[in-house]
Design an enzyme around this catalytic site. Structure first.
Site, PDB file in Angstrom:
ATOM      1  N   THR A 299       0.421  -1.523  -0.213  1.00  0.00           N
ATOM      2  CA  THR A 299       0.307  -0.154  -0.205  1.00  0.00           C
ATOM      3  C   THR A 299       0.948   0.908  -0.229  1.00  0.00           C
ATOM      4  O   THR A 299       2.476   1.238   0.294  1.00  0.00           O
ATOM      5  CB  THR A 299      -0.938   0.149   1.174  1.00  0.00           C
ATOM      6  OG1 THR A 299      -0.399  -0.019   2.387  1.00  0.00           O
ATOM      7  CG2 THR A 299      -1.608  -1.490   1.748  1.00  0.00           C
ATOM      8  N   ASP A 300       0.833   2.303  -0.663  1.00  0.00           N
ATOM      9  CA  ASP A 300       0.025   3.721  -0.135  1.00  0.00           C
ATOM     10  C   ASP A 300       0.747   3.591   1.425  1.00  0.00           C
ATOM     11  O   ASP A 300      -0.306   3.045   1.891  1.00  0.00           O
ATOM     12  CB  ASP A 300       0.120   4.455  -0.974  1.00  0.00           C
ATOM     13  CG  ASP A 300       1.030   5.838  -1.164  1.00  0.00           C
ATOM     14  OD1 ASP A 300       1.724   6.498  -0.363  1.00  0.00           O
ATOM     15  OD2 ASP A 300       0.661   6.914  -2.165  1.00  0.00           O
ATOM     16  N   TRP A 301       1.076   4.723   2.041  1.00  0.00           N
ATOM     17  CA  TRP A 301       0.682   4.635   3.410  1.00  0.00           C
ATOM     18  C   TRP A 301      -0.789   5.415   4.234  1.00  0.00           C
ATOM     19  O   TRP A 301      -0.668   6.454   3.267  1.00  0.00           O
ATOM     20  CB  TRP A 301       1.862   5.751   4.381  1.00  0.00           C
ATOM     21  CG  TRP A 301       3.115   5.364   3.924  1.00  0.00           C
ATOM     22  CD1 TRP A 301       3.596   5.168   5.659  1.00  0.00           C
ATOM     23  CD2 TRP A 301       4.405   4.534   3.580  1.00  0.00           C
ATOM     24  NE1 TRP A 301       5.349   4.953   5.772  1.00  0.00           N
ATOM     25  CE2 TRP A 301       5.204   3.803   4.295  1.00  0.00           C
ATOM     26  CE3 TRP A 301       4.208   3.812   2.148  1.00  0.00           C
ATOM     27  CZ2 TRP A 301       6.315   3.582   3.791  1.00  0.00           C
ATOM     28  CZ3 TRP A 301       4.382   3.132   1.519  1.00  0.00           C
ATOM     29  CH2 TRP A 301       5.770   2.591   3.132  1.00  0.00           C
ATOM     30  N   SER A 302      -0.744   4.404   4.596  1.00  0.00           N
ATOM     31  CA  SER A 302      -2.528   4.368   4.786  1.00  0.00           C
ATOM     32  C   SER A 302      -3.253   4.226   4.261  1.00  0.00           C
ATOM     33  O   SER A 302      -4.503   5.095   4.293  1.00  0.00           O
ATOM     34  CB  SER A 302      -3.024   6.000   6.043  1.00  0.00           C
ATOM     35  OG  SER A 302      -3.875   5.442   6.648  1.00  0.00           O
ATOM     36  N   ALA A 303      -2.623   3.429   3.141  1.00  0.00           N
ATOM     37  CA  ALA A 303      -4.086   2.955   1.766  1.00  0.00           C
ATOM     38  C   ALA A 303      -4.865   1.453   1.958  1.00  0.00           C
ATOM     39  O   ALA A 303      -5.196   1.283   0.964  1.00  0.00           O
ATOM     40  CB  ALA A 303      -3.169   2.937   0.208  1.00  0.00           C
TER      41      ALA A 303
END
Length: 727
Positions: free
Chosen positions: A262-266
């Site tokens: 994931t992208d960060w917090s995705a």
């Protein structure tokens, strides 16, 4: 003192050579796969799951008892980011994490030189290894759809062929140093506005022809080890849990055997994300790492039968496969790291020098002869502003950064009087997630303008350093408009009236409106954010020590409403949904097909010398599917200086059952020639490259008939054409 190293692009040779140095990510390495299966059999479920989520901002826990090391990731498409604290976003305050800062993505693409991308990858790999990083989060290969996207400066181009060629070279260089790339942002992260909630819809043809090719090349040619899922939704599902993207295309079509993170917090769910192919969860905004979706909830989902254990094993195998590919289990054989070497700094200089695009040079005002000039006015906030530490996730703690004024004073100050004036003042502010700080930034400061006019009148020549900064070109927000902020149009107008010998240098990573100045000044040089060597490079370009050879990687519109997404009212969308109604007509495909004249076209860039491109021919006139098309033309340096030209091959399909763009880039090569020298340029494409994606057949289709091949040095400047037929 830096010097630019001119190198002819040996595209195929470079990529084959670098590929040999990079371990292959393949599940057919039986010995490696046996080791992976052995490790899997020894792991508990909790240990397996521990490899599938972070245990800090940029680290993933290892399994010490099995000799599986901790995994260290780092931001850094154009430099290795300074060390972040384990459990918050503050910098750790290290004294040994200053890095080489390269010019960002659009500048790299503007070089049109894959060899420079490869050299950048090597340098970044060496610095990542010195910092003990295992994964570098880049390159960004999203298409530049709108001039307003805040992350345009990190991306490469509006054209998928240019994106693919630069990204593959970058990845191969980086991974040859045993550092995994993370190609991002998968997929359609073409705006920052509502990036964590917007639902992107496009045709299958647009997906296949425009938005996928860069990713496909990165994986199938560059052998990228990891891919980062974007924040947005695609056709109703989050990119991090999108079965069509992640299972059907990425895994099944592209054969990707690496890690999808994931992208960060995705991350959004446990079961759906697990079943649709996500491997690694990063940055989730929950204080207890055990509460993350791929932590205790995943263990529970397995125990409850909602996620098969085989799915978890698949993910762990992907992680281990990347670790083996980067030699993490055999540190003695791993590439050794170096930091801030002379070679790295030279590479950063080369990028900045080759990236600069000479947009206008009336009456050959440039290059400036500093041996005869007695005084020069240097004006503008960007003459003294440093940019490496901006842009949010791509910000770099550079070992040093040379500003334009600093370089001009050092190189020419002993013989030439340098008169500096601020000219305009930075009025904007940066606030993560909002572009409100860009509002009310058009104040005209007549005191500063009057000071600038005064030094302009007292000087033989004027150089104005204008453009943008990372309050505008940044992750997390889009630009409000294309305007030059801070009253720069008025400043340039008044200074040019006071001294007609005015050069404007634009420092920016995305399109800005130049219609207010092109008629007012004779010379415009676009120098991008030039990284740590920005000042040295631009000073050498202005003086003629370096001949500009950059080409625009995107179309520069006269106004925002010329651009397709804005002409059709589809940016940034409505009710958290954006329809890519322009379909395949992105960038120059739109401008050329619709007969719209931009300010400056895609692929455009002047030189201090001149070139002719002639005698286009092919090895035969009739082809069939499966054939290669060998194209040749002659390039001659018709001027008085050494210089480099980019020969661009475009193809048109004038009669087709579906709409085709007027022309599409298919190949290019950058060639350096001495004055008077002629070279035969050879380009090779496949007949398959002539295809369009046939939505009815759900397949690529080369319709029999006539195709027009065109060579030139921009999408609007075609020098020679020839026709072929496909049976």
């Amino acid at each position: 003192m830096k010097r630019i190293v001119r190198q002819m692009v040996l595209g195929v040779t470079v990529l084959l050579m670098s590929g040999a140095a990079s371990a292959q990510l393949a599940a057919n390495d039986m010995n490696q796969e046996k080791k992976i299966q052995s490790l899997l059999r020894q792991m508990t479920l909790a240990e397996k799951v521990g490899l599938l989520h972070a245990n800090s901002k940029f680290y993933v826990a290892g399994i010490k008892r099995l000799g599986i090391p901790e995994w260290a990731l780092s931001d850094g498409p154009h430099g290795v980011r300074a060390e972040i604290n384990r459990h918050d976003w503050a910098y750790a305050g290290w004294t040994n994490d200053s890095a080489t800062c390269f010019p960002p993505g659009t500048a790299l693409a503007a070089t049109w030189n894959p060899q420079l991308a490869y050299q950048r990858g090597l340098a970044l790999g060496e610095e990542a290894r010195f910092r003990k990083k295992d994964v570098l989060l880049g390159p960004g290969v999203n298409i530049i759809r709108s001039p307003l996207c805040g992350r345009n400066f990190e991306y490469l181009s509006e054209d998928p062929v240019l994106v693919a060629r630069m990204a593959v070279a970058y990845i191969k260089g980086l991974q040859s140093k045993d550092v995994a790339s993370s190609v991002k942002h998968w997929l359609a992260n073409n705006q920052e506005t509502h990036r964590d909630s917007v639902d992107v819809h496009m045709s299958e043809r647009a997906l296949r022809e425009i938005y996928l090719p860069g990713f496909k090349a990165a994986i199938t040619e560059g052998n990228a080890y990891t891919v980062m899922a974007a924040y947005n939704k695609f056709r109703g599902d989050w990119c991090s849990e999108n079965e069509y993207l992640n299972r059907d295309i990425l895994r099944n079509e592209f054969g990707f055997k690496g890690v999808l993170m994931t992208d960060w917090s995705a991350a959004h769910t446990t079961v759906k994300a697990a079943l649709t192919g996500l491997d690694l969860e990063m940055g989730t905004d929950k204080a207890d790492y055990n509460d993350w979706y791929f932590a205790n909830p995943l263990i529970s989902a397995v125990k409850e039968g909602k996620v098969p254990l085989s799915v978890v094993d698949e993910k762990v195998a992907n992680v281990l496969r990347v670790m083996f590919a980067t030699k993490m289990f055999d540190e003695a054989k791993r590439a050794k790291g170096t930091m801030n070497t002379a070679a790295h700094q030279q590479a950063a200089y080369n990028d900045a020098a080759e990236a600069a695009v000479l947009l206008q040079n009336n009456d050959n005002l440039l290059p400036l002869n500093f041996k005869t000039i007695k005084s020069v006015a240097v004006i503008g906030d960007n003459a003294t502003r440093k940019h490496c530490n901006g842009g949010l996730s791509s910000e770099i703690k550079a070992l040093y950064e040379i500003t334009p004024l600093e370089a001009i004073r050092k190189k020419f100050g002993a013989d030439v009087k340098i008169n500096f004036a601020q000219g305009y003042e930075k009025q904007s502010t940066f606030k993560e997630g909002s572009n409100a700080g860009q509002s009310s930034t058009d104040k005209i400061d007549w005191k500063l303008i009057d000071e600038a006019v005064k030094v302009a009148k007292e000087s033989d020549v004027v150089i104005i350093f204008g453009g943008l900064n990372h309050d505008f070109d940044t992750e997390s927000s889009d630009k409000q408009n294309m305007d030059l902020p801070y009253g720069q149009d008025v400043l340039i107008r008044e200074v040019a009236k006071a001294n007609p010998k005015t050069v404007v240098v634009i420092v920016a990573g995305s399109p800005v409106k130049l219609s207010g100045i092109v008629q007012r000044v004779p010379a415009i040089l676009w120098s991008w954010y030039g990284g740590m060597e920005a000042g040295n490079a631009v000073a050498d370009l202005l003086s003629g020590k370096v001949n500009p050879s950059g080409k625009l990687p995107f179309t520069l519109p006269v106004s925002l409403d010329q651009s397709p997404a804005h002409a059709l009212g589809n940016f940034p969308g409505r009710d958290l949904r954006v329809n890519y109604e322009e379909d395949i007509l992105v960038g120059y495909r739109w401008f050329d097909t619709k007969k719209i004249v931009p300010q400056f076209p895609f692929g455009y860039g002047l030189s201090y010398t001149s070139f002719s491109i002639d005698n286009l021919s092919t090895d035969k006139k009739h082809y069939k599917n499966g054939d290669l098309i060998h194209v040749t033309c002659t390039l001659k340096n018709t001027g008085a200086r050494e210089g480099a030209e980019v020969v661009q091959l475009y193809v048109s399909d004038p009669v087709c059952s579906v709409m085709r763009p007027e022309k599409e880039l298919k190949a290019f090569d950058k060639i350096t020639l001495q004055p008077g020298v002629t070279k035969t340029v050879e380009l090779t494409i496949k007949v398959a490259d002539l295809a369009f994606y046939d939505e009815a057949k759900k397949a690529w289709n080369v319709e029999p008939g006539e195709f027009v091949l065109q060579v030139g040095n921009s999408s609007k400047s075609i020098s020679s054409t020839t026709k072929i037929s496909v049976d």
